[in-house]
Design a protein around this motif. Sequence first.
Motif, PDB file in Angstrom:
ATOM      1  N   LYS A 120      33.389  48.355  29.929  1.00 49.63           N
ATOM      2  CA  LYS A 120      32.685  49.647  29.205  1.00 49.63           C
ATOM      3  C   LYS A 120      33.235  51.071  30.136  1.00 49.63           C
ATOM      4  CE  LYS A 120      30.277  47.531  26.451  1.00 49.63           C
ATOM      5  NZ  LYS A 120      30.624  47.656  24.998  1.00 49.63           N
ATOM      6  N   THR A 121      33.712  50.825  31.352  1.00 50.89           N
ATOM      7  CA  THR A 121      33.895  51.996  32.104  1.00 50.89           C
ATOM      8  C   THR A 121      35.463  51.989  32.337  1.00 50.89           C
ATOM      9  OG1 THR A 121      33.852  50.955  34.336  1.00 50.89           O
ATOM     10  CG2 THR A 121      31.951  51.893  33.568  1.00 50.89           C
ATOM     11  N   GLU A 122      36.153  51.284  32.311  1.00 54.23           N
ATOM     12  CA  GLU A 122      37.535  50.909  32.395  1.00 54.23           C
ATOM     13  C   GLU A 122      37.812  51.286  33.790  1.00 54.23           C
ATOM     14  OE1 GLU A 122      39.123  53.453  29.421  1.00 54.23           O
ATOM     15  OE2 GLU A 122      38.710  51.946  27.670  1.00 54.23           O
ATOM     16  N   LEU A 123      37.001  51.263  34.774  1.00 51.47           N
ATOM     17  CA  LEU A 123      37.101  51.887  35.968  1.00 51.47           C
ATOM     18  C   LEU A 123      37.696  50.722  37.159  1.00 51.47           C
ATOM     19  CD1 LEU A 123      34.480  54.613  36.520  1.00 51.47           C
ATOM     20  CD2 LEU A 123      37.149  54.941  36.002  1.00 51.47           C
ATOM     21  N   ILE A 124      37.132  49.257  36.586  1.00 55.95           N
ATOM     22  CA  ILE A 124      37.220  48.311  37.798  1.00 55.95           C
ATOM     23  C   ILE A 124      38.708  47.958  37.689  1.00 55.95           C
ATOM     24  CG2 ILE A 124      36.255  46.300  38.508  1.00 55.95           C
ATOM     25  CD1 ILE A 124      33.644  47.274  37.316  1.00 55.95           C
ATOM     26  N   PHE A 125      38.954  47.184  36.447  1.00 58.04           N
ATOM     27  CA  PHE A 125      40.099  46.435  36.194  1.00 58.04           C
ATOM     28  C   PHE A 125      41.053  47.176  35.472  1.00 58.04           C
ATOM     29  CE2 PHE A 125      36.541  43.265  36.201  1.00 58.04           C
ATOM     30  CZ  PHE A 125      36.900  42.584  37.246  1.00 58.04           C
ATOM     31  N   GLY A 126      40.982  48.117  34.784  1.00 55.96           N
ATOM     32  CA  GLY A 126      41.675  48.811  34.069  1.00 55.96           C
ATOM     33  C   GLY A 126      41.145  48.751  32.509  1.00 55.96           C
ATOM     34  N   LYS A 127      42.184  49.050  31.756  1.00 56.29           N
ATOM     35  CA  LYS A 127      41.784  49.466  30.226  1.00 56.29           C
ATOM     36  C   LYS A 127      41.953  47.967  29.751  1.00 56.29           C
ATOM     37  CE  LYS A 127      42.337  54.211  29.963  1.00 56.29           C
ATOM     38  NZ  LYS A 127      42.846  55.384  29.293  1.00 56.29           N
ATOM     39  N   GLY A 151      40.586  32.553  50.623  1.00 56.63           N
ATOM     40  CA  GLY A 151      40.311  32.288  49.125  1.00 56.63           C
ATOM     41  C   GLY A 151      40.556  33.441  48.288  1.00 56.63           C
ATOM     42  N   ALA A 152      40.203  34.791  48.601  1.00 54.70           N
ATOM     43  CA  ALA A 152      40.435  35.835  47.783  1.00 54.70           C
ATOM     44  C   ALA A 152      41.899  36.098  47.289  1.00 54.70           C
ATOM     45  CB  ALA A 152      40.095  36.991  48.561  1.00 54.70           C
ATOM     46  N   ILE A 153      42.689  35.933  48.376  1.00 52.54           N
ATOM     47  CA  ILE A 153      44.149  35.857  47.950  1.00 52.54           C
ATOM     48  C   ILE A 153      44.478  34.707  47.080  1.00 52.54           C
ATOM     49  CG2 ILE A 153      46.440  35.514  49.178  1.00 52.54           C
ATOM     50  CD1 ILE A 153      45.740  36.682  51.718  1.00 52.54           C
ATOM     51  N   ASN A 180      44.041  45.736  38.562  1.00 55.31           N
ATOM     52  CA  ASN A 180      43.482  44.543  38.281  1.00 55.31           C
ATOM     53  C   ASN A 180      43.303  43.594  39.417  1.00 55.31           C
ATOM     54  OD1 ASN A 180      42.463  42.173  36.407  1.00 55.31           O
ATOM     55  ND2 ASN A 180      44.289  41.398  37.054  1.00 55.31           N
ATOM     56  N   TYR A 181      44.551  43.392  39.869  1.00 54.26           N
ATOM     57  CA  TYR A 181      44.876  42.502  41.131  1.00 54.26           C
ATOM     58  C   TYR A 181      43.966  43.050  42.258  1.00 54.26           C
ATOM     59  CZ  TYR A 181      48.387  40.364  37.947  1.00 54.26           C
ATOM     60  OH  TYR A 181      48.957  39.906  36.863  1.00 54.26           O
ATOM     61  N   LEU A 182      44.063  44.298  42.753  1.00 58.23           N
ATOM     62  CA  LEU A 182      43.332  44.792  43.642  1.00 58.23           C
ATOM     63  C   LEU A 182      41.527  44.374  43.442  1.00 58.23           C
ATOM     64  CD1 LEU A 182      45.114  48.177  44.262  1.00 58.23           C
ATOM     65  CD2 LEU A 182      45.324  46.123  45.474  1.00 58.23           C
ATOM     66  N   ALA A 183      41.201  44.817  42.339  1.00 58.29           N
ATOM     67  CA  ALA A 183      39.768  44.629  42.059  1.00 58.29           C
ATOM     68  C   ALA A 183      39.661  42.955  42.173  1.00 58.29           C
ATOM     69  CB  ALA A 183      39.549  45.003  40.546  1.00 58.29           C
ATOM     70  N   TRP A 184      40.272  42.263  41.590  1.00 59.23           N
ATOM     71  CA  TRP A 184      40.121  40.676  41.771  1.00 59.23           C
ATOM     72  C   TRP A 184      40.084  40.370  43.417  1.00 59.23           C
ATOM     73  CZ3 TRP A 184      40.160  35.818  39.776  1.00 59.23           C
ATOM     74  CH2 TRP A 184      39.862  35.899  38.300  1.00 59.23           C
ATOM     75  N   PHE A 185      40.963  41.112  44.116  1.00 57.37           N
ATOM     76  CA  PHE A 185      40.748  40.483  45.733  1.00 57.37           C
ATOM     77  C   PHE A 185      39.505  40.973  46.116  1.00 57.37           C
ATOM     78  CE2 PHE A 185      41.031  41.618  49.956  1.00 57.37           C
ATOM     79  CZ  PHE A 185      41.688  40.407  50.614  1.00 57.37           C
ATOM     80  N   VAL A 186      38.950  42.005  45.794  1.00 48.42           N
ATOM     81  CA  VAL A 186      37.738  42.840  46.386  1.00 48.42           C
ATOM     82  C   VAL A 186      36.668  42.092  45.985  1.00 48.42           C
ATOM     83  CG1 VAL A 186      36.167  44.872  46.591  1.00 48.42           C
ATOM     84  CG2 VAL A 186      38.893  45.149  47.002  1.00 48.42           C
ATOM     85  N   ILE A 187      36.377  41.761  44.649  1.00 49.97           N
ATOM     86  CA  ILE A 187      35.538  41.100  43.943  1.00 49.97           C
ATOM     87  C   ILE A 187      35.238  39.758  44.365  1.00 49.97           C
ATOM     88  CG2 ILE A 187      34.448  40.226  41.753  1.00 49.97           C
ATOM     89  CD1 ILE A 187      35.759  43.014  40.512  1.00 49.97           C
ATOM     90  N   LEU A 247      33.030  35.040  47.505  1.00 50.20           N
ATOM     91  CA  LEU A 247      33.091  34.076  48.308  1.00 50.20           C
ATOM     92  C   LEU A 247      32.393  34.365  49.278  1.00 50.20           C
ATOM     93  CD1 LEU A 247      37.053  33.559  48.018  1.00 50.20           C
ATOM     94  CD2 LEU A 247      35.286  31.869  47.308  1.00 50.20           C
ATOM     95  N   PHE A 248      32.157  35.561  49.945  1.00 50.91           N
ATOM     96  CA  PHE A 248      31.442  35.721  51.315  1.00 50.91           C
ATOM     97  C   PHE A 248      29.908  35.272  50.943  1.00 50.91           C
ATOM     98  CE2 PHE A 248      28.368  38.369  53.729  1.00 50.91           C
ATOM     99  CZ  PHE A 248      29.089  38.511  55.014  1.00 50.91           C
ATOM    100  N   VAL A 249      29.474  35.807  49.772  1.00 48.98           N
ATOM    101  CA  VAL A 249      28.079  35.447  49.254  1.00 48.98           C
ATOM    102  C   VAL A 249      27.930  33.805  49.133  1.00 48.98           C
ATOM    103  CG1 VAL A 249      26.342  35.383  47.317  1.00 48.98           C
ATOM    104  CG2 VAL A 249      27.702  37.675  47.952  1.00 48.98           C
ATOM    105  N   ILE A 250      28.835  33.236  48.380  1.00 49.02           N
ATOM    106  CA  ILE A 250      28.845  31.824  48.309  1.00 49.02           C
ATOM    107  C   ILE A 250      28.536  31.018  49.823  1.00 49.02           C
ATOM    108  CG2 ILE A 250      30.241  29.615  48.085  1.00 49.02           C
ATOM    109  CD1 ILE A 250      28.737  30.319  45.455  1.00 49.02           C
ATOM    110  N   PHE A 251      29.375  31.522  50.786  1.00 49.84           N
ATOM    111  CA  PHE A 251      29.403  30.698  52.132  1.00 49.84           C
ATOM    112  C   PHE A 251      28.026  31.532  52.719  1.00 49.84           C
ATOM    113  CE2 PHE A 251      33.702  30.259  51.737  1.00 49.84           C
ATOM    114  CZ  PHE A 251      33.983  28.946  52.172  1.00 49.84           C
TER     115      PHE A 251
END
Length: 200
Positions: free
Chosen positions: A67-74, A122-124, A154-161, A166-170
């Motif tokens: 909806k915002t196109e701001l996280i991963f891209g369009k 894990g994020a990598i 997209n890949y930068l967002a994937w790493f952060v998210i 993973l931090f939450v899971i642990f």
Amino acid sequence: MIVFHIVGLAGFLNAQTVSIFLKLVPFHLLLMFLLIYVDQANKNNAFFFALLTIYLSGFFIELAGVKTELIFGKYAYGSTLGIKLWDIPLLIGINWVLLVFGVSSALSYVPFGSKYFKVSIGAIVMVLLDRLIEPVAVKFDYWSWQSGRIPLQNYLAWFVISWLMLFVIFRFKFEKRNATAAVLLLVQFLFFAILNKWAF
């Protein structure tokens, strides 16, 4: 699990059967989730809350992304992942669960490293897997990018998210070792690597 992915590869790589196998993708994701669920030991409240947290986080992050196109891209979702709510496939949250649980389970077998080290590795791993998934997803109408190119954003967002998930899971107190989830992670790497080589 391995047999289903081998059969899936054969179906995806055959022009005469690919349309049939694309319709089976939602059922495949649900089956993989069921296999992981069955193999999970000590299904305590923390486990169920972790499932719900990752599912909802994944779904609403994707919703905000589209909806915002701001996280991963369009980008926009196609029809392959099945039923949608607000233009987002309901199963995308399951996909996040499979990936996050797969990585966290694999990391739980690593006998060294701090929690922060494992989460970062894990994020990598998540980003590397997404790198393999993206071309296949575009080709088979999982989703598409407005520019026709997959942005670095997209890949930068994937790493952060991925790092945050993973931090939450642990942080949740439940049994992280799930052999089925860990094997699924490896199988997905092989599955998408083979499709990248032979489906284009």
